[in-house]
Design a protein around this motif. Structure first.
Motif, PDB file in Angstrom:
ATOM      1  N   UNK A  12      -7.397  12.912  -0.381  1.00  0.00           N
ATOM      2  CA  UNK A  12      -6.797  11.681   0.013  1.00  0.00           C
ATOM      3  C   UNK A  12      -6.610  11.619   1.582  1.00  0.00           C
ATOM      4  N   UNK A  13      -5.981  10.609   2.164  1.00  0.00           N
ATOM      5  CA  UNK A  13      -5.953  10.632   3.694  1.00  0.00           C
ATOM      6  C   UNK A  13      -4.530  10.762   4.172  1.00  0.00           C
ATOM      7  N   UNK A  14      -4.403  11.252   5.298  1.00  0.00           N
ATOM      8  CA  UNK A  14      -3.004  11.336   5.864  1.00  0.00           C
ATOM      9  C   UNK A  14      -2.888  10.633   7.464  1.00  0.00           C
ATOM     10  N   UNK A  15      -1.849  10.208   7.496  1.00  0.00           N
ATOM     11  CA  UNK A  15      -1.475   9.618   8.987  1.00  0.00           C
ATOM     12  C   UNK A  15      -0.091   9.734   9.586  1.00  0.00           C
ATOM     13  N   UNK A  16       0.179  10.392  10.749  1.00  0.00           N
ATOM     14  CA  UNK A  16       1.322  10.795  11.234  1.00  0.00           C
ATOM     15  C   UNK A  16       1.612  10.435  12.486  1.00  0.00           C
ATOM     16  N   UNK A  17       2.656  10.138  12.933  1.00  0.00           N
ATOM     17  CA  UNK A  17       3.221   9.719  14.295  1.00  0.00           C
ATOM     18  C   UNK A  17       4.347  10.791  14.793  1.00  0.00           C
ATOM     19  N   UNK A  18       4.479  11.358  16.086  1.00  0.00           N
ATOM     20  CA  UNK A  18       5.263  12.091  16.414  1.00  0.00           C
ATOM     21  C   UNK A  18       5.734  11.777  17.674  1.00  0.00           C
ATOM     22  N   UNK A  19       6.952  12.233  18.080  1.00  0.00           N
ATOM     23  CA  UNK A  19       7.686  12.551  19.388  1.00  0.00           C
ATOM     24  C   UNK A  19       8.077  13.611  19.613  1.00  0.00           C
ATOM     25  N   UNK A  32       7.096  11.002  11.502  1.00  0.00           N
ATOM     26  CA  UNK A  32       7.034  10.441  10.256  1.00  0.00           C
ATOM     27  C   UNK A  32       5.733  10.232   9.780  1.00  0.00           C
ATOM     28  N   UNK A  33       5.271  10.247   8.591  1.00  0.00           N
ATOM     29  CA  UNK A  33       3.867  10.195   7.954  1.00  0.00           C
ATOM     30  C   UNK A  33       3.510   9.654   6.716  1.00  0.00           C
ATOM     31  N   UNK A  34       2.709   9.127   6.549  1.00  0.00           N
ATOM     32  CA  UNK A  34       2.318   8.483   5.038  1.00  0.00           C
ATOM     33  C   UNK A  34       0.915   9.291   4.921  1.00  0.00           C
ATOM     34  N   UNK A  35       0.637   9.545   3.607  1.00  0.00           N
ATOM     35  CA  UNK A  35      -0.296  10.168   2.617  1.00  0.00           C
ATOM     36  C   UNK A  35      -0.752   9.501   1.390  1.00  0.00           C
ATOM     37  N   UNK A  36      -1.890   9.265   1.304  1.00  0.00           N
ATOM     38  CA  UNK A  36      -2.506   8.364   0.212  1.00  0.00           C
ATOM     39  C   UNK A  36      -3.466   9.272  -0.664  1.00  0.00           C
ATOM     40  N   UNK A  37      -3.596   9.332  -2.002  1.00  0.00           N
ATOM     41  CA  UNK A  37      -4.419  10.055  -2.838  1.00  0.00           C
ATOM     42  C   UNK A  37      -4.796   8.959  -4.120  1.00  0.00           C
ATOM     43  N   UNK A  46      -1.243   7.805  -5.391  1.00  0.00           N
ATOM     44  CA  UNK A  46      -0.058   8.480  -5.337  1.00  0.00           C
ATOM     45  C   UNK A  46       0.096   8.521  -3.765  1.00  0.00           C
ATOM     46  N   UNK A  47       1.555   7.877  -3.273  1.00  0.00           N
ATOM     47  CA  UNK A  47       1.730   8.028  -2.011  1.00  0.00           C
ATOM     48  C   UNK A  47       2.667   9.010  -1.602  1.00  0.00           C
ATOM     49  N   UNK A  70      12.022  15.949   4.284  1.00  0.00           N
ATOM     50  CA  UNK A  70      12.087  15.222   2.878  1.00  0.00           C
ATOM     51  C   UNK A  70      10.851  14.286   3.023  1.00  0.00           C
ATOM     52  N   UNK A  71      10.640  14.375   1.443  1.00  0.00           N
ATOM     53  CA  UNK A  71       9.540  13.288   1.404  1.00  0.00           C
ATOM     54  C   UNK A  71       9.673  12.357   0.404  1.00  0.00           C
ATOM     55  N   UNK A  72       9.161  11.251   0.437  1.00  0.00           N
ATOM     56  CA  UNK A  72       9.489  10.158  -0.608  1.00  0.00           C
ATOM     57  C   UNK A  72       8.262  10.156  -1.448  1.00  0.00           C
ATOM     58  N   UNK A  73       8.059  10.255  -2.595  1.00  0.00           N
ATOM     59  CA  UNK A  73       6.838  10.202  -3.436  1.00  0.00           C
ATOM     60  C   UNK A  73       6.860   8.982  -4.478  1.00  0.00           C
ATOM     61  N   UNK A  74       5.818   8.303  -4.361  1.00  0.00           N
ATOM     62  CA  UNK A  74       5.589   7.115  -5.043  1.00  0.00           C
ATOM     63  C   UNK A  74       4.428   7.231  -5.987  1.00  0.00           C
ATOM     64  N   UNK A  75       4.451   7.062  -7.363  1.00  0.00           N
ATOM     65  CA  UNK A  75       3.152   7.119  -8.239  1.00  0.00           C
ATOM     66  C   UNK A  75       3.154   5.450  -8.829  1.00  0.00           C
ATOM     67  N   UNK A  76       1.873   5.336  -9.112  1.00  0.00           N
ATOM     68  CA  UNK A  76       1.537   3.663  -9.590  1.00  0.00           C
ATOM     69  C   UNK A  76       0.432   3.927 -10.555  1.00  0.00           C
ATOM     70  N   UNK A  77       0.596   3.381 -11.581  1.00  0.00           N
ATOM     71  CA  UNK A  77      -0.727   3.233 -12.610  1.00  0.00           C
ATOM     72  C   UNK A  77      -0.619   2.010 -13.233  1.00  0.00           C
ATOM     73  N   UNK A  78      -1.257   0.878 -12.968  1.00  0.00           N
ATOM     74  CA  UNK A  78      -1.197  -0.163 -13.540  1.00  0.00           C
ATOM     75  C   UNK A  78       0.152  -0.668 -13.705  1.00  0.00           C
TER      76      UNK A  78
END
Lengths: 133, 208
Positions: A12-19, A32-37, A46-47, A70-78
């Protein structure tokens, strides 16, 4: 980002922003970041959305990098959809290249994620760009 | 006034608590279908037991299949990354001869399992036999109705599977309908089987 311990998950790919704030001993960052698979079934996604506290040493050429949060996970399938929270940590090393106020840093890391029942993770490479205000 | 150290500790504890809410990583990372040769699961109802067993690999239609014996009745399954397929064959007997109208694979369960996901698949074909068109149809529909946390096993998915096989001749329609509810546990495989013969729960298993 190749997956480790995920059944059927490839990459997958990941993108983050930092201070980032520099202290005497370490550089402390909030991010904060987001990654996608995806898997071979293109209908499945899968996010991961994460917030983290990170520690680095940016005035070193090779700096250890530690993050957790902490991480929020989301799975989607149709028509199906699931979400939940997890805890993640990241251990890695980054190489700092300074150019005036700019900083370029490739980062090599392992990101582990757990819900208390199971653990899995990813091996990743990020290319970072920073600017000192 | 809260000291910085206390504040940091508090943030850390909040983050840890936020991170351990449910078993989403277990559901996302686990293999719910431990289909390997030699694996078996014994399930029992109030009156009967059933042994689900993976037999030696077989090849059908040039595809490597896993024969899965459900108490002696064998289904031939293929596990792909996106679906669990089942071998389907419809035959018509006429004047002592057997005519194969359909022979293919139909989707049994769409993978990976996600709560609320539904799917359907069908196979339809006809053959002209002794002056009449004979049509065969297979329908398969499924729904992941949810998951439940079972203390010993983790989050177990429940899957409704409905299959219909029809053979249509000019004067007769043969219909065979099968409704089952199967439950799958992470890293184990089948956990519960509900069909016309009752509800069978896992009592013993061996998986690699």
């Amino acid at each position: 980002m190749p997956a480790v311990g995920f059944n059927d998950l490839n990459s997958g790919i990941a993108f983050s922003l930092y201070v980032n704030r520099h202290f005497n001993l370490v550089d402390l960052s909030l991010g904060a970041g987001v990654s996608y698979y995806t898997v071979e079934n293109s209908a499945y996604t899968l996010y991961f959305y994460d917030m983290d506290i990170g520690f680095t040493k940016n005035n070193w050429l090779f700096s250890p990098a530690i993050e957790f949060g902490p991480e929020y996970t989301q799975r989607k399938h149709d028509t199906g959809d699931e979400s939940g929270s997890a805890f993640y940590y990241s251990l890695g090393i980054l190489v700092n290249f300074h150019l005036d106020k700019m900083r370029f840093y490739p980062k090599f890391y392992y990101k582990g994620t757990t819900d208390g029942q199971a653990h899995a993770g990813f091996i990743g490479v990020k290319l970072g760009v920073g600017y000192d205000f | 006034m809260i000291s910085k150290e206390l504040l940091r500790t508090g943030i850390f504890i909040i983050l840890l608590c936020l991170g351990c809410g449910d078993n989403i990583i277990q559901r996302a990372s686990s293999d719910y279908f431990k289909y390997r040769e030699g694996n078996w699961w014994q399930l029992a109802s109030d009156q009967d037991t059933i042994l689900v067993e993976i037999e030696s690999l077989d090849t059908l239609l040039q595809i490597e299949c896993l024969p899965v014996s459900y108490g002696g009745y064998t289904k031939y399954l293929v596990k792909n990354p996106d679906a669990l397929l089942e071998y389907a064959k419809a035959v018509y007997h006429f004047s002592g001869d057997e005519y194969t109208i359909i022979e293919s694979f139909i989707e049994r369960i769409e993978l990976p399992l996600v709560d609320g996901n539904s799917w359907q698949d069908s196979l339809v074909d006809s053959m002209y036999i002794a002056g009449a068109w004979i049509t065969a149809k297979f329908y398969s529909a499924g729904l992941v109705t949810g998951f439940e946390n079972v203390a010993e096993y983790g989050d177990v998915y429940n899957v409704d599977i409905n299959t219909i096989e029809m053979v249509i001749t000019p004067d007769t329609i043969y219909v065979d309908t099968i409704d089952v509810i199967e439950s799958y546990a992470p890293g184990i495989g089948i956990f519960r089987l509900e069909n016309d013969n009752g509800i069978f729960d896992l009592i013993d298993y061996e998986v690699e």
